[in-house]
Design an enzyme around this catalytic site. Structure first.
Site, PDB file in Angstrom:
ATOM      1  N   ARG A 157       0.967  -1.269   0.109  1.00  0.00           N
ATOM      2  CA  ARG A 157       0.078  -0.052  -0.016  1.00  0.00           C
ATOM      3  C   ARG A 157       1.008   1.043   0.125  1.00  0.00           C
ATOM      4  NH1 ARG A 157      -1.971  -3.730   3.948  1.00  0.00           N
ATOM      5  NH2 ARG A 157      -4.088  -4.595   3.494  1.00  0.00           N
ATOM      6  N   LYS A 181      -2.066  -2.470   7.878  1.00  0.00           N
ATOM      7  CA  LYS A 181      -3.386  -2.133   8.828  1.00  0.00           C
ATOM      8  C   LYS A 181      -3.241  -3.047   9.963  1.00  0.00           C
ATOM      9  CE  LYS A 181      -6.423  -1.481   4.859  1.00  0.00           C
ATOM     10  NZ  LYS A 181      -8.014  -1.795   4.395  1.00  0.00           N
ATOM     11  N   HIS A 250      -2.833   2.478  -5.842  1.00  0.00           N
ATOM     12  CA  HIS A 250      -3.452   1.134  -5.659  1.00  0.00           C
ATOM     13  C   HIS A 250      -3.563   0.120  -6.882  1.00  0.00           C
ATOM     14  CE1 HIS A 250      -5.337  -0.500  -2.194  1.00  0.00           C
ATOM     15  NE2 HIS A 250      -6.178  -1.016  -2.729  1.00  0.00           N
ATOM     16  N   ARG A 253      -0.636  -1.829  -6.878  1.00  0.00           N
ATOM     17  CA  ARG A 253      -1.008  -3.149  -5.911  1.00  0.00           C
ATOM     18  C   ARG A 253      -1.739  -4.203  -6.591  1.00  0.00           C
ATOM     19  NH1 ARG A 253      -1.158  -4.296  -0.477  1.00  0.00           N
ATOM     20  NH2 ARG A 253      -3.072  -5.244   0.524  1.00  0.00           N
ATOM     21  N   HIS A 276      -3.050  -9.393   3.418  1.00  0.00           N
ATOM     22  CA  HIS A 276      -4.614  -9.638   3.590  1.00  0.00           C
ATOM     23  C   HIS A 276      -4.646 -10.495   4.907  1.00  0.00           C
ATOM     24  CE1 HIS A 276      -5.636  -8.780  -0.856  1.00  0.00           C
ATOM     25  NE2 HIS A 276      -5.380  -7.668  -0.085  1.00  0.00           N
ATOM     26  N   TYR A 285      -8.405 -11.680  -7.190  1.00  0.00           N
ATOM     27  CA  TYR A 285      -7.431 -11.753  -8.078  1.00  0.00           C
ATOM     28  C   TYR A 285      -7.310 -12.960  -9.063  1.00  0.00           C
ATOM     29  CZ  TYR A 285      -5.923  -7.528  -5.782  1.00  0.00           C
ATOM     30  OH  TYR A 285      -5.951  -6.340  -5.193  1.00  0.00           O
TER      31      TYR A 285
END
Length: 308
Positions: A157, A181, A250, A253, A276, A285
């Protein structure tokens, strides 16, 4: 009007749960939106289930908010009232027995086309021929290209990349410690030898002009490069190269994940790379990578196998 202790809640999320800056800002915005609603409707404590349902209708019908925004605002509010109930059991959450279902359309990620990626990377050659008057601009753009390459191979990110400090990168620049995150740390590798060498030389230059605690990427004033500034650089680069729609961090990414899937990488490897928490987030994806599907079908060549 109910008393909403926005600041205390946001501070608790930051100090106790390690919530990131952008999420904290979204929480504060969500609670301000609800505060305006309660003021307009002259609501008072204790709030009821009907008040929450009315707020949902207000977001959907009056503000015409997108489903994802509605869901986030309600989740924030539910977390806030749960936090309040923990502090004061005499004030139960109005979300008790509330069941609201928000259908969010599943949007496919938009990776950057391979030809566009090649054009961006080839722009580095053009920068080496910059005129003396353009040297400062060229220097910034070279750092931008380095950051783009890192985004492509790591899937970071943009906030994870711009928050890096010199000490977060290994001496050979082959790996770095990234805080994602929820302030979760993970190790991210730089697999390309040529990129490693360029990244190592850049890190050595930064270390010579700053401490190990210094930000790795700086703006023109010598301060940490902000994500928004990098986005502006990408827009300038897009304009110069005639790329429409313009490049965004993004999308790099998305490209990193899609390229790995297309080259046959296991989905769990991609999950670990992107940081993730859930494999479900990464699975999209697999669905979007039609190139990988086409290649697999071409290799199989079922008709030829039947007639041989």
């Amino acid at each position: 009007m109910p008393h909403l202790d926005h600041t205390a809640f946001v501070n608790a999320c930051r100090d106790e749960r390690g919530v990131g800056h952008h999420t904290l800002r979204a929480y504060a915005q969500d609670l301000r939106t609800f505060a305006r609603f309660t003021k307009e409707r002259h609501l008072t404590d204790p709030l009821s289930k009907d008040d929450i349902l009315a707020y949902h209708r207000h977001l959907r019908d009056d503000l015409e908010a997108k489903p994802a925004t509605i869901e986030r605002r309600l989740v924030t509010l539910k977390s806030y009232f749960a936090w309040c109930a923990d502090r004061n059991s005499a004030l139960p959450s109005p979300f008790v027995d509330v069941r609201i279902s928000v259908r969010i359309p599943r949007r496919l990620p938009r990776p950057i086309e391979r030809d566009t990626l090649k054009a961006v990377l080839h722009a580095e050659t053009e920068l080496t021929r910059a005129q003396p008057s353009d040297q400062a601009f060229a220097a910034d753009q070279k750092v931008t290209i380095l950051m783009i390459k890192l985004l492509i191979v790591t899937g970071l990110r943009i906030s994870e990349l711009t928050n890096l400090k010199i000490r977060d990168v290994s001496t050979d620049a082959a790996q770095m410690i990234v805080r994602g995150k929820g302030n979760r740390e993970r190790i991210v590798f730089v697999p390309n030898a040529e990129l490693q060498d360029a990244f190592r030389r850049y890190c050595m230059f930064c270390a010579e002009h700053g401490s190990l605690k210094s930000p790795l990427f700086l703006n023109a004033l010598g301060r940490r490069l902000r994500s928004q500034t990098f986005r502006k650089r990408l827009r300038m680069l897009s304009h110069r190269l005639g790329i429409v729609p313009h490049l965004t961090p993004h999308r790099f990414r998305h490209s990193a994940a899609t390229l790995l899937i297309e080259e046959g990488s296991d989905i769990r490897i991609v999950q670990a790379l992107l940081g993730h928490a859930s494999l479900r987030t990464t699975e999209i994806y697999v669905r979007v990578s039609n190139t990988a599907l086409r290649r697999a079908l071409e290799r199989a060549n079922v008709l030829n196998a039947l007639v041989e």
